[in-house]
Design a protein around this motif. Structure first.
Motif, PDB file in Angstrom:
ATOM      1  N   THR A  78       0.831  -1.210   0.000  1.00  0.00           N
ATOM      2  CA  THR A  78       0.000   0.000   0.000  1.00  0.00           C
ATOM      3  C   THR A  78       0.861   1.254   0.000  1.00  0.00           C
ATOM      4  N   MET A  79       1.928   1.254   0.809  1.00  0.00           N
ATOM      5  CA  MET A  79       2.813   2.417   0.846  1.00  0.00           C
ATOM      6  C   MET A  79       3.551   2.591  -0.476  1.00  0.00           C
ATOM      7  N   LYS A 112       2.454   1.856  -3.457  1.00  0.00           N
ATOM      8  CA  LYS A 112       1.541   2.413  -4.446  1.00  0.00           C
ATOM      9  C   LYS A 112       1.307   3.903  -4.227  1.00  0.00           C
ATOM     10  N   ARG A 113       1.494   4.385  -3.006  1.00  0.00           N
ATOM     11  CA  ARG A 113       1.329   5.818  -2.765  1.00  0.00           C
ATOM     12  C   ARG A 113       2.379   6.635  -3.501  1.00  0.00           C
ATOM     13  N   PHE A 114       3.512   6.018  -3.804  1.00  0.00           N
ATOM     14  CA  PHE A 114       4.570   6.715  -4.533  1.00  0.00           C
ATOM     15  C   PHE A 114       4.560   6.370  -6.019  1.00  0.00           C
ATOM     16  N   ALA A 172       0.667   7.292  -7.489  1.00  0.00           N
ATOM     17  CA  ALA A 172       0.079   8.419  -6.767  1.00  0.00           C
ATOM     18  C   ALA A 172      -1.017   9.083  -7.594  1.00  0.00           C
ATOM     19  N   ARG A 173      -2.056   9.506  -6.905  1.00  0.00           N
ATOM     20  CA  ARG A 173      -3.149  10.233  -7.562  1.00  0.00           C
ATOM     21  C   ARG A 173      -2.964  11.721  -7.292  1.00  0.00           C
ATOM     22  N   LEU A 184       3.237  12.891  -0.892  1.00  0.00           N
ATOM     23  CA  LEU A 184       2.777  11.682  -1.571  1.00  0.00           C
ATOM     24  C   LEU A 184       2.375  10.608  -0.561  1.00  0.00           C
ATOM     25  N   ALA A 185       3.160  10.467   0.492  1.00  0.00           N
ATOM     26  CA  ALA A 185       2.846   9.454   1.503  1.00  0.00           C
ATOM     27  C   ALA A 185       1.542   9.762   2.228  1.00  0.00           C
ATOM     28  N   LYS A 220      -1.006  11.386   0.908  1.00  0.00           N
ATOM     29  CA  LYS A 220      -2.055  11.624  -0.089  1.00  0.00           C
ATOM     30  C   LYS A 220      -2.524  13.078  -0.072  1.00  0.00           C
ATOM     31  N   GLU A 270      -4.316  14.614  -3.410  1.00  0.00           N
ATOM     32  CA  GLU A 270      -5.640  14.191  -3.838  1.00  0.00           C
ATOM     33  C   GLU A 270      -6.658  15.300  -3.553  1.00  0.00           C
ATOM     34  N   ARG A 297      -3.991  16.314   6.695  1.00  0.00           N
ATOM     35  CA  ARG A 297      -3.084  15.698   5.720  1.00  0.00           C
ATOM     36  C   ARG A 297      -1.787  16.489   5.594  1.00  0.00           C
TER      37      ARG A 297
END
Length: 241
Positions: free
Chosen positions: A60-61, A63-65, A68-69, A139-140, A142, A145, A159
Motif C-alpha cells: 500500500t505504501m 503504491k502511494r509513490f 500516486a493520484r 505523496l505518503a 495523499k 488528492e 493531511r
C-alpha cells in the motif's frame, strides 16, 4: 481422618483451589474475577498473518509513490514554491534584524555584492532541499488528492501535518547522513552527544536549525493549504491531445 485434597490448597468455601500450573496455562484471575492473560498467551501471535499484514502495508505504501493520484497537477509545483519561499523570508528577517545567521545562510562569492543579493542563492538552495523532503511526504500522506485541498479545512490541515511528519523524518535522516559523511571525510566516527564540547555545540546548532526549519515550514505550508482549501480555483483543463 478427613483426607486433604490431592493437589492444591483449600480455596474459597472449603473447595480445592485450581493448581497453579493450570492457572498459568489459562491465565490468572484477579480479585474481581477478571481473567488476566499470562505472558505465554500474549506471545501466541499468528506470525504468518502478521507477515502478510506487513507485506500488504508495504504494498500500500509503495503504491502511494508509484501510483500516486495527483488531481491538481500544479499543486506539487505550488507546494515546492511555498517551501522554497519560506527560507527566503527567514533570511530577509535575519538580515534585517541582525540576529546570528544560520549555517546555510552564507553569501555566494560569485554573486555581485549588491545589497543582500549574495544571500539569495543559499536561501533558494536551502529551500530546494526542504522541498525535496516535502514532496515525498505529501505523496505518503495523499496530500495531492482532491480530498486534501478541496474538502474541509480540518482534512486539509490533517493531511498537511501528516505529510510534514513524514518530511521531517526524511530531513532528520538526511541530516544524520550528511553529518556522518562530513566526519568520515575527516577520519572521525559519527558524532554523538558527549563526545566533546565542540561536538555538542555542533549537534545542538544543527538540531536548533532543524527545529526552526520545521516550525517555519509548518506555518507556511498549513497557511497555504488553508488558503488553497478555502479558495475556488478552477480544475485542470482537459488535455487537447
Amino acid at each position: 481422618t478427613e483426607a486433604n485434597p490431592a493437589r492444591g490448597a483449600l480455596g474459597r468455601g472449603g473447595e480445592p483451589s485450581e493448581p497453579s500450573s493450570s492457572r498459568g496455562a489459562r491465565g490468572a484471575d484477579d480479585d474481581d474475577g477478571v481473567e488476566i492473560l499470562s505472558s505465554a498467551d500474549e506471545q501466541k501471535v499468528d506470525l504468518l498473518q502478521e507477515f502478510k499484514n506487513g507485506v500488504l502495508f508495504g504494498e500500500t505504501m509503495r503504491k502511494r509513490f508509484t501510483e500516486a493520484r495527483i488531481d491538481d497537477k500544479g499543486l506539487p509545483i505550488a507546494d515546492a514554491l511555498v517551501v522554497t519561499t519560506v527560507p527566503v523570508f527567514v533570511a530577509t528577517c535575519v538580515l534585517a534584524l541582525g540576529v546570528p545567521r544560520p549555517s546555510w545562510l552564507v553569501p555566494a562569492p560569485w554573486i555581485p555584492k549588491w545589497r543582500s543579493l549574495p544571500f539569495l542563492v543559499p536561501a533558494l538552495s536551502h529551500g530546494a532541499k526542504l522541498s525535496c523532503a516535502w514532496i515525498p511526504g505529501a505523496l505518503a500522506a495523499k496530500a495531492f488528492e482532491r480530498e486534501a485541498y478541496d474538502g474541509s479545512v480540518d482534512e486539509a490541515v490533517r493531511r498537511t501535518v501528516k505529510a510534514g511528519c513524514f518530511a521531517i523524518g526524511i530531513l532528520i535522516l538526511a541530516t544524520q547522513i550528511q553529518l556522518s559523511a562530513e566526519f568520515a571525510a575527516k577520519g572521525l566516527p559519527p558524532p554523538q552527544l558527549g563526545d566533546s564540547p565542540e561536538t555538542d555545540l555542533l549537534l545542538n546548532g544543527v538540531a536548533s536549525e532543524l527545529i526552526a526549519d520545521c516550525a517555519f515550514e509548518a506555518v507556511g505550508l498549513i497557511a497555504w493549504r488553508v488558503v488553497r482549501c478555502t479558495t475556488d480555483i478552477p480544475p485542470d483543463e482537459e488535455r487537447w491531445y
